[in-house]
Design a protein around this motif. Sequence first.
Motif, PDB file in Angstrom:
ATOM      1  N   PRO A  44      98.614  15.788 101.214  1.00 46.49           N
ATOM      2  CA  PRO A  44      98.195  15.472  99.254  1.00 46.49           C
ATOM      3  C   PRO A  44      96.646  14.850  99.480  1.00 46.49           C
ATOM      4  O   PRO A  44      96.095  14.043  98.765  1.00 46.49           O
ATOM      5  N   LEU A  45      95.875  15.471 100.273  1.00 53.23           N
ATOM      6  CA  LEU A  45      94.066  14.619 100.515  1.00 53.23           C
ATOM      7  C   LEU A  45      93.760  15.678  98.853  1.00 53.23           C
ATOM      8  O   LEU A  45      92.516  16.471  99.127  1.00 53.23           O
ATOM      9  N   LYS A  46      93.452  14.584  97.663  1.00 55.63           N
ATOM     10  CA  LYS A  46      92.935  15.710  96.682  1.00 55.63           C
ATOM     11  C   LYS A  46      91.946  14.855  96.061  1.00 55.63           C
ATOM     12  O   LYS A  46      91.466  14.805  94.492  1.00 55.63           O
ATOM     13  N   VAL A  47      91.834  13.255  96.431  1.00 56.80           N
ATOM     14  CA  VAL A  47      91.295  12.404  95.342  1.00 56.80           C
ATOM     15  C   VAL A  47      89.918  11.779  96.330  1.00 56.80           C
ATOM     16  O   VAL A  47      89.984  11.223  97.056  1.00 56.80           O
ATOM     17  N   ILE A  48      88.732  12.197  95.487  1.00 58.92           N
ATOM     18  CA  ILE A  48      87.503  12.196  95.971  1.00 58.92           C
ATOM     19  C   ILE A  48      86.901  10.306  95.688  1.00 58.92           C
ATOM     20  O   ILE A  48      87.320  10.357  94.267  1.00 58.92           O
ATOM     21  N   TYR A  49      86.491   9.716  96.628  1.00 52.99           N
ATOM     22  CA  TYR A  49      85.837   8.748  96.096  1.00 52.99           C
ATOM     23  C   TYR A  49      84.076   9.012  97.022  1.00 52.99           C
ATOM     24  O   TYR A  49      83.955   8.650  97.820  1.00 52.99           O
ATOM     25  N   LEU A  50      82.741   8.715  96.001  1.00 54.28           N
ATOM     26  CA  LEU A  50      81.692   9.273  96.431  1.00 54.28           C
ATOM     27  C   LEU A  50      80.922   7.856  97.046  1.00 54.28           C
ATOM     28  O   LEU A  50      81.179   7.014  95.932  1.00 54.28           O
ATOM     29  N   THR A  51      80.452   7.700  98.004  1.00 55.20           N
ATOM     30  CA  THR A  51      79.265   6.119  98.190  1.00 55.20           C
ATOM     31  C   THR A  51      78.267   6.814  98.963  1.00 55.20           C
ATOM     32  O   THR A  51      77.740   8.331  98.860  1.00 55.20           O
ATOM     33  N   GLY A 110      78.364   6.101 106.246  1.00 51.00           N
ATOM     34  CA  GLY A 110      79.694   6.421 106.979  1.00 51.00           C
ATOM     35  C   GLY A 110      80.123   4.887 106.849  1.00 51.00           C
ATOM     36  O   GLY A 110      81.309   4.807 106.768  1.00 51.00           O
ATOM     37  N   SER A 111      79.454   4.010 107.251  1.00 51.31           N
ATOM     38  CA  SER A 111      79.811   2.787 107.059  1.00 51.31           C
ATOM     39  C   SER A 111      80.428   2.610 105.856  1.00 51.31           C
ATOM     40  O   SER A 111      81.450   1.653 105.946  1.00 51.31           O
ATOM     41  N   GLU A 112      79.454   2.677 104.509  1.00 51.11           N
ATOM     42  CA  GLU A 112      80.140   2.157 103.681  1.00 51.11           C
ATOM     43  C   GLU A 112      81.690   2.918 103.064  1.00 51.11           C
ATOM     44  O   GLU A 112      82.289   2.506 102.645  1.00 51.11           O
ATOM     45  N   ALA A 113      81.878   4.426 103.610  1.00 46.73           N
ATOM     46  CA  ALA A 113      83.123   4.708 103.298  1.00 46.73           C
ATOM     47  C   ALA A 113      84.058   4.406 104.335  1.00 46.73           C
ATOM     48  O   ALA A 113      85.723   4.212 103.708  1.00 46.73           O
TER      49      ALA A 113
END
Length: 483
Positions: free
Chosen positions: A129-136, A139-142
């Motif tokens: 179900p990996l279908k929602v994305i949050y962009l940063t 890598g540390s921030e993610a």
Amino acid sequence: AFEQQQWKSSVSTQAKMPPCDFVPEKYESYPYERMGKIREQNVSPSLRMYYKKPLLLHQGHMQWLFDYDGRRYLDLFAGIATVNVGHCHPKVTMAAQKQLARLWHTTNVYMHPSIQEYAEKLTSLLPDPLKVIYLTNSGSEANDLAMLMARLYTRNFDIISLRGSYHGGSAYTLGLTAVGLYKHGVANGLGCSTTMLPDVFRGPWGGSHCRDSPVQTVRKCSCSEGVCHANNQYIEQLKDTLNTTVPKTIAGFIAEPIQGVNGAVQYPRNFLKEAYQLVRERGGICIADEVQTGFGRTGRYLWGFQTHDVVPDIVTFAKGIGNGFPMAAVVTSKEIASPLAQNLHFNTFGGSPLACVIGAAVLDAIEEDGLLKNCEDVGTYMLLELAKLRDKFEIVGDVRGRGLMIGVEMVTDKYSCHPLPAEEMAQIWEDCKDMGVLIGKGGLYGQTFRIKPPLCITKKDVDFAVEVFHTALQRHVERATKK
């Protein structure tokens, strides 16, 4: 000019660098010495540089880098496993230039075409179900955000990581990072615990049948057919951590599919699959840190977690996602993403029009250039060629990895497996650079060479790099003999 001629002569007598028809522009900025003084006076000393005489790089083209003096280097580190499709890839460069002329930045409080297009494009390449994305932006921030999401969703606090892991340098993620060199002796990352790293070369268990790699460790294996006894032992260590170090319910577990900073350390087959099951039984969610392994670096698959036959609850991306452009992402399910929306969480630059267009162009380049297959084929070839050097030289303890995420662990001898001293590592490293090959270093003791080139390198490039490495090892033997 004399120094440049000497360098070219040295390379030609040791290994012939593959041809490149790209001609770099003439360097026209400050002289080398002035650049060094500015660095010393105005750049933080924590930003350390490689090599006794630091490189002053000027231009890049695919797998090649050029310094201020026009010298060409084969880049086997790719900006720390970042430039996956190649330096200044024409498709990515053209997309960036076109978007720069149209719209740089609006913040994600408005819709613009590229953020929706990229979100759909990236998530279509991930399983349900990996279908929602949050962009940063990093890598540390993610990983920082992934920790917050895990805690909000589960309403638990404790998160487990593996020793030897690197998950970022922020105050939050330093709790997950388990490499002593990155620890500053101040409070960080509360609620973070580590468990034993299942390292089948340096750890207490494991051997010649344990890991999913074209090259296995030379250490003898106690495993029987179909049963990895080493994996069972490491899983018991994780159970012990769950039973003694954390509460009965936890927020989650985070692991890289292959450890990056620690030198391409691989786990026994099925370790992550069994670990995920244990974590979920405790109410936790499973986070895959794909900052270094993502976007084709392990070959065959886009994502490193696919090599473990698992589906994480959260995946974090950076580095290769933008081929060097500052961009990162957290991808999860709608269910896990929902609690974050109950209050405000905002990122000014995440998902900018420019970042999303570049990210989409990277995905297109991976597919159009056939980089997954190239990474698998060339990476396997390189691993097997490096394994020949392991068999020839006593100081090469282990060769490991998948695709073009490769580690070469150096030891004083194969019996004791003591790490090769730092000064000896440094000399081999310097020799490779002087002959035109750039590689990285890592490992808990700085004892592992990290080889993570752009995925576009060729077998001829590999032949050149292996010959250079062979020469550097031979020089080390000769120096040791003279002592």
